[in-house]
Design a protein around this motif. Structure first.
Motif, mmCIF file in Angstrom:
data_model
loop_
_atom_site.group_PDB
_atom_site.id
_atom_site.type_symbol
_atom_site.label_atom_id
_atom_site.label_comp_id
_atom_site.label_asym_id
_atom_site.label_seq_id
_atom_site.Cartn_x
_atom_site.Cartn_y
_atom_site.Cartn_z
ATOM 1 N N ILE A 15 3.408 4.206 -9.037
ATOM 2 C CA ILE A 15 2.182 4.486 -7.985
ATOM 3 C C ILE A 15 1.952 3.050 -7.464
ATOM 4 C CG2 ILE A 15 -0.137 4.886 -8.013
ATOM 5 C CD1 ILE A 15 0.658 7.207 -9.961
ATOM 6 N N ALA A 16 1.957 2.098 -8.550
ATOM 7 C CA ALA A 16 1.285 0.718 -8.213
ATOM 8 C C ALA A 16 2.422 -0.164 -7.248
ATOM 9 C CB ALA A 16 1.223 -0.369 -9.498
ATOM 10 N N LEU A 17 3.643 0.147 -7.497
ATOM 11 C CA LEU A 17 4.611 -0.397 -6.320
ATOM 12 C C LEU A 17 4.544 0.362 -4.979
ATOM 13 C CD1 LEU A 17 7.097 -2.032 -6.174
ATOM 14 C CD2 LEU A 17 8.568 0.031 -6.584
ATOM 15 N N ILE A 18 4.253 1.638 -5.072
ATOM 16 C CA ILE A 18 3.967 2.049 -3.685
ATOM 17 C C ILE A 18 2.733 1.684 -3.114
ATOM 18 C CG2 ILE A 18 3.507 4.338 -2.350
ATOM 19 C CD1 ILE A 18 5.194 5.687 -4.793
ATOM 20 N N ILE A 19 1.595 1.556 -3.630
ATOM 21 C CA ILE A 19 0.257 1.038 -3.316
ATOM 22 C C ILE A 19 0.338 -0.272 -2.658
ATOM 23 C CG2 ILE A 19 -2.121 0.388 -3.729
ATOM 24 C CD1 ILE A 19 -2.316 2.857 -5.600
ATOM 25 N N ALA A 20 1.475 -1.278 -3.560
ATOM 26 C CA ALA A 20 1.490 -2.489 -2.986
ATOM 27 C C ALA A 20 2.312 -2.960 -1.849
ATOM 28 C CB ALA A 20 1.978 -3.458 -4.270
ATOM 29 N N SER A 21 3.323 -1.985 -1.852
ATOM 30 C CA SER A 21 4.047 -2.175 -0.636
ATOM 31 C C SER A 21 3.413 -1.601 0.617
ATOM 32 C CB SER A 21 5.369 -1.136 -0.853
ATOM 33 O OG SER A 21 5.988 -1.637 -1.943
ATOM 34 N N THR A 22 2.638 -0.608 0.565
ATOM 35 C CA THR A 22 1.822 0.074 1.636
ATOM 36 C C THR A 22 0.833 -1.068 1.972
ATOM 37 O OG1 THR A 22 1.941 2.179 0.684
ATOM 38 C CG2 THR A 22 0.245 1.765 2.555
ATOM 39 N N ALA A 23 0.141 -1.808 1.172
ATOM 40 C CA ALA A 23 -0.600 -2.694 1.380
ATOM 41 C C ALA A 23 -0.119 -4.155 2.212
ATOM 42 C CB ALA A 23 -1.556 -3.218 0.322
ATOM 43 N N ALA A 24 1.013 -4.540 1.597
ATOM 44 C CA ALA A 24 1.753 -5.549 2.257
ATOM 45 C C ALA A 24 2.323 -5.297 3.685
ATOM 46 C CB ALA A 24 3.074 -5.668 1.583
ATOM 47 N N ILE A 25 2.628 -4.057 3.915
ATOM 48 C CA ILE A 25 3.233 -3.638 5.123
ATOM 49 C C ILE A 25 1.933 -3.567 6.321
ATOM 50 C CG2 ILE A 25 4.165 -1.795 6.778
ATOM 51 C CD1 ILE A 25 6.187 -1.331 4.173
ATOM 52 N N ALA A 26 0.803 -3.055 5.648
ATOM 53 C CA ALA A 26 -0.293 -2.953 6.373
ATOM 54 C C ALA A 26 -0.779 -4.341 6.874
ATOM 55 C CB ALA A 26 -1.391 -2.059 5.797
ATOM 56 N N TYR A 27 -0.747 -5.367 5.793
ATOM 57 C CA TYR A 27 -1.353 -6.771 6.152
ATOM 58 C C TYR A 27 -0.371 -7.198 7.261
ATOM 59 C CZ TYR A 27 -2.702 -11.479 5.737
ATOM 60 O OH TYR A 27 -2.896 -12.786 6.052
ATOM 61 N N LYS A 28 0.833 -7.078 6.970
ATOM 62 C CA LYS A 28 1.950 -7.678 7.997
ATOM 63 C C LYS A 28 1.703 -7.214 9.433
ATOM 64 C CE LYS A 28 6.652 -8.231 9.178
ATOM 65 N NZ LYS A 28 6.652 -9.404 10.037
ATOM 66 N N PHE A 29 1.356 -5.988 9.603
ATOM 67 C CA PHE A 29 1.514 -5.354 11.039
ATOM 68 C C PHE A 29 -0.213 -5.552 11.452
ATOM 69 C CE2 PHE A 29 5.373 -3.474 9.800
ATOM 70 C CZ PHE A 29 6.130 -4.057 10.776
#
Length: 75
Positions: A15-29
């Protein structure tokens, strides 16, 4: 009850990996790409010489004004 901590840790890690990946992608774009395009547009139209002359006329560079008065630089 056997391996309860191990199973819960695996689930929490996923769950933490999914949330962190989503946050990183959202920040990038959402932030980084927008900022990059803004900087590219600014430097595409930026004229350093024109900006330098404008700042020199406004008196931002004290040493340049003194050099002009002393005759080392021409206006």
């Amino acid at each position: 009850m056997r391996n309860l901590l191990l199973n819960k840790t695996k689930k929490d890690f996923a769950i933490a990996l999914i949330i962190a990946s989503t946050a990183a992608i959202a920040y990038k774009f959402g932030v980084q790409e927008r900022r990059r395009s803004t900087f590219q547009e600014f430097y595409r139209t930026y004229d350093a010489d024109k900006s330098y002359e404008r700042m020199k006329k406004m008196g931002v560079f004290d040493s340049v004004n003194k050099m002009v008065e002393e005759g080392h630089l021409t206006k």
